[in-house]
Every structure is written in structure tokens, then in C-alpha cells.
Design a protein around this motif. Structure first.
Motif, PDB file in Angstrom:
ATOM      1  N   LEU A 125       0.824  -1.208   0.000  1.00 36.26           N
ATOM      2  CA  LEU A 125       0.000   0.000   0.000  1.00 36.26           C
ATOM      3  C   LEU A 125       0.861   1.262   0.000  1.00 36.26           C
ATOM      4  CD1 LEU A 125      -2.822   1.185   0.005  1.00 36.26           C
ATOM      5  CD2 LEU A 125      -2.846   0.969   2.498  1.00 36.26           C
ATOM      6  N   ASN A 126       2.051   1.186   0.618  1.00 32.66           N
ATOM      7  CA  ASN A 126       2.956   2.339   0.619  1.00 32.66           C
ATOM      8  C   ASN A 126       3.281   2.787  -0.802  1.00 32.66           C
ATOM      9  OD1 ASN A 126       3.195   2.466   3.430  1.00 32.66           O
ATOM     10  ND2 ASN A 126       4.772   0.896   3.416  1.00 32.66           N
ATOM     11  N   TYR A 127       3.456   1.832  -1.695  1.00 32.88           N
ATOM     12  CA  TYR A 127       3.760   2.138  -3.088  1.00 32.88           C
ATOM     13  C   TYR A 127       2.651   3.001  -3.694  1.00 32.88           C
ATOM     14  CZ  TYR A 127       4.431   1.501  -8.081  1.00 32.88           C
ATOM     15  OH  TYR A 127       4.591   1.728  -9.423  1.00 32.88           O
ATOM     16  N   TYR A 128       1.400   2.633  -3.457  1.00 35.11           N
ATOM     17  CA  TYR A 128       0.275   3.374  -4.042  1.00 35.11           C
ATOM     18  C   TYR A 128       0.137   4.765  -3.440  1.00 35.11           C
ATOM     19  CZ  TYR A 128      -0.842  -1.101  -6.082  1.00 35.11           C
ATOM     20  OH  TYR A 128      -0.772  -2.268  -6.788  1.00 35.11           O
ATOM     21  N   VAL A 129       0.305   4.878  -2.134  1.00 34.83           N
ATOM     22  CA  VAL A 129       0.228   6.189  -1.489  1.00 34.83           C
ATOM     23  C   VAL A 129       1.314   7.103  -2.062  1.00 34.83           C
ATOM     24  CG1 VAL A 129       0.464   7.445   0.691  1.00 34.83           C
ATOM     25  CG2 VAL A 129      -0.874   5.345   0.613  1.00 34.83           C
ATOM     26  N   ASN A 130       2.515   6.560  -2.217  1.00 40.47           N
ATOM     27  CA  ASN A 130       3.609   7.344  -2.803  1.00 40.47           C
ATOM     28  C   ASN A 130       3.278   7.763  -4.239  1.00 40.47           C
ATOM     29  OD1 ASN A 130       5.112   7.141  -0.477  1.00 40.47           O
ATOM     30  ND2 ASN A 130       6.330   5.415  -1.198  1.00 40.47           N
ATOM     31  N   ARG A 131       2.659   6.880  -4.999  1.00 43.46           N
ATOM     32  CA  ARG A 131       2.288   7.195  -6.384  1.00 43.46           C
ATOM     33  C   ARG A 131       1.228   8.296  -6.417  1.00 43.46           C
ATOM     34  NH1 ARG A 131       6.269   6.776  -8.411  1.00 43.46           N
ATOM     35  NH2 ARG A 131       5.192   7.794 -10.092  1.00 43.46           N
ATOM     36  N   PHE A 132       0.247   8.233  -5.499  1.00 42.10           N
ATOM     37  CA  PHE A 132      -0.793   9.265  -5.453  1.00 42.10           C
ATOM     38  C   PHE A 132      -0.179  10.635  -5.147  1.00 42.10           C
ATOM     39  CE2 PHE A 132      -3.990   5.831  -4.011  1.00 42.10           C
ATOM     40  CZ  PHE A 132      -4.258   5.490  -5.319  1.00 42.10           C
ATOM     41  N   LEU A 133       0.756  10.662  -4.192  1.00 48.83           N
ATOM     42  CA  LEU A 133       1.414  11.920  -3.851  1.00 48.83           C
ATOM     43  C   LEU A 133       2.263  12.428  -5.019  1.00 48.83           C
ATOM     44  CD1 LEU A 133       2.414  11.178  -0.158  1.00 48.83           C
ATOM     45  CD2 LEU A 133       0.642  12.748  -0.957  1.00 48.83           C
ATOM     46  N   ASN A 137       1.872  15.954  -7.168  1.00 49.57           N
ATOM     47  CA  ASN A 137       3.002  16.834  -7.399  1.00 49.57           C
ATOM     48  C   ASN A 137       3.201  17.080  -8.899  1.00 49.57           C
ATOM     49  OD1 ASN A 137       5.250  18.394  -6.516  1.00 49.57           O
ATOM     50  ND2 ASN A 137       6.598  16.708  -7.105  1.00 49.57           N
ATOM     51  N   SER A 138       3.077  16.035  -9.688  1.00 54.53           N
ATOM     52  CA  SER A 138       3.218  16.148 -11.140  1.00 54.53           C
ATOM     53  C   SER A 138       2.118  17.043 -11.724  1.00 54.53           C
ATOM     54  CB  SER A 138       3.161  14.759 -11.776  1.00 54.53           C
ATOM     55  OG  SER A 138       3.173  14.846 -13.161  1.00 54.53           O
ATOM     56  N   LYS A 139       0.893  16.871 -11.245  1.00 53.39           N
ATOM     57  CA  LYS A 139      -0.221  17.698 -11.723  1.00 53.39           C
ATOM     58  C   LYS A 139       0.012  19.167 -11.375  1.00 53.39           C
ATOM     59  CE  LYS A 139      -5.251  18.166 -11.451  1.00 53.39           C
ATOM     60  NZ  LYS A 139      -6.491  17.700 -10.834  1.00 53.39           N
ATOM     61  N   LEU A 140       0.561  19.422 -10.191  1.00 54.30           N
ATOM     62  CA  LEU A 140       0.865  20.797  -9.788  1.00 54.30           C
ATOM     63  C   LEU A 140       1.933  21.405 -10.699  1.00 54.30           C
ATOM     64  CD1 LEU A 140       0.585  23.203  -7.879  1.00 54.30           C
ATOM     65  CD2 LEU A 140       2.228  22.079  -6.367  1.00 54.30           C
ATOM     66  N   LYS A 141       2.979  20.641 -11.004  1.00 53.39           N
ATOM     67  CA  LYS A 141       4.035  21.142 -11.893  1.00 53.39           C
ATOM     68  C   LYS A 141       3.486  21.429 -13.290  1.00 53.39           C
ATOM     69  CE  LYS A 141       7.973  18.967  -9.631  1.00 53.39           C
ATOM     70  NZ  LYS A 141       9.021  17.936  -9.758  1.00 53.39           N
ATOM     71  N   LYS A 142       2.628  20.540 -13.800  1.00 54.00           N
ATOM     72  CA  LYS A 142       2.025  20.762 -15.122  1.00 54.00           C
ATOM     73  C   LYS A 142       1.155  22.009 -15.114  1.00 54.00           C
ATOM     74  CE  LYS A 142       1.919  15.986 -16.645  1.00 54.00           C
ATOM     75  NZ  LYS A 142       1.086  14.797 -16.869  1.00 54.00           N
ATOM     76  N   HIS A 143       0.425  22.221 -14.021  1.00 55.76           N
ATOM     77  CA  HIS A 143      -0.430  23.402 -13.905  1.00 55.76           C
ATOM     78  C   HIS A 143       0.424  24.678 -13.933  1.00 55.76           C
ATOM     79  CE1 HIS A 143      -3.948  25.767 -12.803  1.00 55.76           C
ATOM     80  NE2 HIS A 143      -3.230  26.330 -11.847  1.00 55.76           N
ATOM     81  N   ILE A 144       1.518  24.664 -13.217  1.00 57.04           N
ATOM     82  CA  ILE A 144       2.398  25.842 -13.184  1.00 57.04           C
ATOM     83  C   ILE A 144       2.984  26.113 -14.567  1.00 57.04           C
ATOM     84  CG2 ILE A 144       4.590  26.734 -12.267  1.00 57.04           C
ATOM     85  CD1 ILE A 144       3.823  25.235  -9.605  1.00 57.04           C
ATOM     86  N   ARG A 145       3.450  25.062 -15.240  1.00 51.36           N
ATOM     87  CA  ARG A 145       3.986  25.237 -16.601  1.00 51.36           C
ATOM     88  C   ARG A 145       2.908  25.775 -17.546  1.00 51.36           C
ATOM     89  NH1 ARG A 145       6.540  20.298 -15.660  1.00 51.36           N
ATOM     90  NH2 ARG A 145       5.049  19.205 -16.965  1.00 51.36           N
ATOM     91  N   TRP A 146       1.698  25.233 -17.417  1.00 48.01           N
ATOM     92  CA  TRP A 146       0.577  25.664 -18.255  1.00 48.01           C
ATOM     93  C   TRP A 146       0.285  27.148 -18.037  1.00 48.01           C
ATOM     94  CZ3 TRP A 146      -4.724  26.437 -16.482  1.00 48.01           C
ATOM     95  CH2 TRP A 146      -5.647  26.597 -17.517  1.00 48.01           C
TER      96      TRP A 146
END
Length: 190
Positions: A125-133, A137-146
């Protein structure tokens, strides 16, 4: 039947990263619940402690940050996304935003206490929680670039296309804040 749909939904979300074990799926489903929200219903109030992880099945959720008596749109969650308000779900801190469902929505929810208990039994489950986080973070970076790379009219048009279900539900002021422009500039270019 609903349990089968929840099983398929959860398996689909987790399988984006790696195929989960059947035991993990069963443990999560056994401890989770489906909840329906009406439009404008609040999931988390400002200054509350966030106590669950929420997967959006249908609808949308938004995070509103209050600054000087005004509420600014900080984040949008769409179907198949996980509402993790990291600063308050990973630490026992009060929330600095209010999370609201601007339209009727359905979620699959699990309390953090149950999730931590499952995590002790199933370390995968740790793997999935890390992936969600990481995804957040990736979505936030894409939003900033956009924001940096597109002009006002293009941002407004894309926002309208991507979020047509809430475009006329949230205020122009909230849309402008999310698009990082003044209300006046937003209204001039919409």
C-alpha cells in the motif's frame, strides 16, 4: 452489484501504477464506503483535520483557500482522482483550505486510521500512497507550466473545455484565481 463496481473502480485506479493483490483490494473495500454528496456540500472545512482518503467516482471537488474574506480556487479534483490534502492527511494538522463538491458527486472513502492499519498488514500500500502523492506533485508542476506558457484567452478556453461541468457553477473570481489572473482580466477575456 455495487460491491463489484467498487471493486472494478478501485482495481482500475490502483492498476494505473501496478496490479494490486486481491488481498489488498479486499482489505481496502472492506474498510471503505461509498458516499454521495449534493452540490455545494463540504467535505472538509477550513481548520478541520482531514481524516480520510477520498477517491472520486463521479463529479468534482475543489479546494478553496480563504484569504481576507475571499475564497480562491486552489485545486480541482476530477473523476478517478484521489483527494489527498497532503499537509493535513500526512500530519495531524488543521486544513488551510475548504474542500467542496461544486456538483453532485460520488466517492469511495476510507478513514486514515483504517488505511494505516491496512498499510501495516500490506506494505504494498505504501507504493500506491507514494504514487498518489507523486501524481499530485506532477499535476501541480504541469499546472504551473501551463500557467506560464499560455496566454489568458487560451487558459480560459481550455479551463472551460476541461471543466465545463463546473464552469458556470463556480464564480468568475474563483476561476480567475485558479488561472492566475485578475478578475477584471478574466472577465475581459472570457
Amino acid at each position: 452489484m455495487q460491491q463489484d463496481l467498487n471493486y472494478q473502480f478501485l482495481k482500475g485506479i490502483l492498476s494505473r501504477y501496478r496490479i494490486p493483490s486481491e488481498e489488498l483490494l479486499e482489505a481496502i473495500l472492506h474498510n471503505s464506503r461509498v458516499k454521495s454528496y449534493e452540490d455545494k456540500e463540504v467535505l472538509l472545512r477550513l481548520s478541520e483535520i482531514y481524516t480520510k482518503i477520498v477517491l472520486i467516482q463521479e463529479g468534482k471537488a475543489i479546494a478553496l483557500e480563504k484569504v481576507k474574506q475571499k475564497k480562491y480556487l486552489d485545486w480541482i479534483w476530477s473523476p478517478n482522482e484521489v483527494i489527498i490534502h497532503a499537509s493535513s492527511s500526512l500530519e495531524n494538522r488543521i486544513s488551510d483550505v475548504e474542500i467542496v463538491f461544486p456538483i453532485a458527486s460520488t466517492t469511495l472513502e476510507i478513514d486514515l486510521i483504517d488505511l494505516f492499519r491496512i498499510r501495516e498488514q500490506f506494505t504494498e500500500l505504501n507504493y500506491y500512497v507514494n504514487r498518489f502523492l507523486a501524481q499530485k506533485n506532477s499535476k501541480l508542476k504541469k499546472h504551473i507550466r501551463w500557467i506560464k506558457r499560455t496566454d489568458a484567452k487560451e487558459r480560459i478556453a481550455q479551463f472551460r473545455d476541461d471543466h465545463k461541468d463546473i464552469f458556470y457553477v463556480i464564480t468568475d473570481e474563483q476561476k480567475a484565481s485558479y488561472l492566475k489572473m485578475s478578475l477584471r482580466w478574466f472577465q475581459k477575456n472570457k
